[in-house]
Motif scaffolding. Sequence first.
Motif, mmCIF file in Angstrom:
data_model
loop_
_atom_site.group_PDB
_atom_site.id
_atom_site.type_symbol
_atom_site.label_atom_id
_atom_site.label_comp_id
_atom_site.label_asym_id
_atom_site.label_seq_id
_atom_site.Cartn_x
_atom_site.Cartn_y
_atom_site.Cartn_z
ATOM 1 N N GLU A 165 35.023 -13.529 1.321
ATOM 2 C CA GLU A 165 36.287 -12.964 0.848
ATOM 3 C C GLU A 165 36.912 -12.072 1.918
ATOM 4 O OE1 GLU A 165 35.374 -12.823 -3.962
ATOM 5 O OE2 GLU A 165 34.780 -11.122 -2.703
ATOM 6 N N GLN A 166 36.085 -11.281 2.590
ATOM 7 C CA GLN A 166 36.589 -10.434 3.664
ATOM 8 C C GLN A 166 37.182 -11.280 4.792
ATOM 9 O OE1 GLN A 166 34.275 -6.958 4.919
ATOM 10 N NE2 GLN A 166 32.883 -7.400 3.215
ATOM 11 N N LYS A 167 36.525 -12.392 5.104
ATOM 12 C CA LYS A 167 37.028 -13.289 6.146
ATOM 13 C C LYS A 167 38.410 -13.815 5.772
ATOM 14 C CE LYS A 167 36.101 -17.754 8.216
ATOM 15 N NZ LYS A 167 35.326 -18.981 8.085
ATOM 16 N N HIS A 168 38.590 -14.194 4.517
ATOM 17 C CA HIS A 168 39.878 -14.713 4.069
ATOM 18 C C HIS A 168 40.968 -13.642 4.145
ATOM 19 C CE1 HIS A 168 38.067 -18.447 3.021
ATOM 20 N NE2 HIS A 168 37.398 -17.991 1.982
ATOM 21 N N VAL A 169 40.627 -12.414 3.798
ATOM 22 C CA VAL A 169 41.603 -11.322 3.887
ATOM 23 C C VAL A 169 41.964 -11.071 5.347
ATOM 24 C CG1 VAL A 169 42.036 -8.872 3.445
ATOM 25 C CG2 VAL A 169 40.863 -10.256 1.713
ATOM 26 N N ARG A 170 40.974 -11.086 6.221
ATOM 27 C CA ARG A 170 41.245 -10.886 7.653
ATOM 28 C C ARG A 170 42.144 -11.986 8.212
ATOM 29 N NH1 ARG A 170 35.628 -9.077 7.744
ATOM 30 N NH2 ARG A 170 35.699 -6.840 8.133
ATOM 31 N N THR A 171 41.904 -13.220 7.795
ATOM 32 C CA THR A 171 42.753 -14.326 8.245
ATOM 33 C C THR A 171 44.185 -14.101 7.788
ATOM 34 O OG1 THR A 171 40.904 -15.872 8.213
ATOM 35 C CG2 THR A 171 43.112 -16.827 8.155
ATOM 36 N N ALA A 172 44.363 -13.679 6.545
ATOM 37 C CA ALA A 172 45.705 -13.392 6.026
ATOM 38 C C ALA A 172 46.343 -12.244 6.796
ATOM 39 C CB ALA A 172 45.634 -13.057 4.538
ATOM 40 N N MET A 173 45.553 -11.222 7.129
ATOM 41 C CA MET A 173 46.083 -10.091 7.900
ATOM 42 C C MET A 173 46.538 -10.548 9.280
ATOM 43 S SD MET A 173 43.428 -7.046 6.885
ATOM 44 C CE MET A 173 44.213 -5.807 7.915
ATOM 45 N N ARG A 174 45.765 -11.406 9.909
ATOM 46 C CA ARG A 174 46.146 -11.910 11.238
ATOM 47 C C ARG A 174 47.414 -12.758 11.158
ATOM 48 N NH1 ARG A 174 40.135 -12.847 11.645
ATOM 49 N NH2 ARG A 174 39.401 -10.991 12.683
ATOM 50 N N TYR A 175 47.510 -13.560 10.101
ATOM 51 C CA TYR A 175 48.723 -14.358 9.908
ATOM 52 C C TYR A 175 49.931 -13.442 9.702
ATOM 53 C CZ TYR A 175 52.242 -17.265 7.758
ATOM 54 O OH TYR A 175 53.424 -17.882 7.469
ATOM 55 N N LEU A 176 49.784 -12.436 8.855
ATOM 56 C CA LEU A 176 50.895 -11.513 8.596
ATOM 57 C C LEU A 176 51.275 -10.738 9.853
ATOM 58 C CD1 LEU A 176 49.810 -10.223 5.078
ATOM 59 C CD2 LEU A 176 51.807 -11.645 5.598
ATOM 60 N N ARG A 177 50.280 -10.369 10.666
ATOM 61 C CA ARG A 177 50.580 -9.676 11.921
ATOM 62 C C ARG A 177 51.406 -10.570 12.833
ATOM 63 N NH1 ARG A 177 49.489 -10.273 16.778
ATOM 64 N NH2 ARG A 177 47.698 -11.612 16.434
ATOM 65 N N ARG A 178 51.032 -11.837 12.941
ATOM 66 C CA ARG A 178 51.818 -12.773 13.768
ATOM 67 C C ARG A 178 53.236 -12.897 13.228
ATOM 68 N NH1 ARG A 178 49.446 -16.020 17.509
ATOM 69 N NH2 ARG A 178 51.089 -17.578 17.305
ATOM 70 N N LYS A 179 53.351 -12.956 11.913
ATOM 71 C CA LYS A 179 54.658 -13.103 11.278
ATOM 72 C C LYS A 179 55.518 -11.849 11.469
ATOM 73 C CE LYS A 179 56.516 -14.568 6.844
ATOM 74 N NZ LYS A 179 56.187 -14.935 5.472
ATOM 75 N N MET A 180 54.883 -10.673 11.425
ATOM 76 C CA MET A 180 55.606 -9.408 11.547
ATOM 77 C C MET A 180 55.802 -8.976 12.995
ATOM 78 S SD MET A 180 54.005 -7.337 8.366
ATOM 79 C CE MET A 180 55.407 -6.311 8.011
ATOM 80 N N GLY A 181 55.024 -9.522 13.898
ATOM 81 C CA GLY A 181 55.204 -9.213 15.311
ATOM 82 C C GLY A 181 54.179 -8.282 15.918
#
Length: 111
Positions: free
Chosen positions: A8-24
């Motif tokens: 679950e932590q891995k999935h949250v981290r992946t989402a955080m990395r995706y959001l960081r790319r999206k936000m810049g």
Amino acid sequence: MSDLTLTEQKHVRTAMRYLRRKMGTRAALADALSATYRTIQHVSDGTRSVSASMALRVARLAEVSMDDLLAGRYIPGACPRCGYAPDFADERTVIENRPHHQAATTLTVIK
């Protein structure tokens, strides 16, 4: 120690990395998640556990259910290392089957 499993932590981290790319930037992500830059850095890098509170904030920012986030159904196909998600992830991709002596110079996308 976290209330979330390692998966679950891995999935949250992946989402955080995706959001960081999206936000810049991580700074923009930190502002959006009401966290410090350092917290986002440590959680994203895996040096700090993902708390249930952080997972909830990520789910709200991503506008996805907590169940989908924790199960990894948010942005399927996103790279767990950098968060990159190809634009064509929902398209069916076929790689032609060729003998090894006939090297393919290009890939063909069939729609």
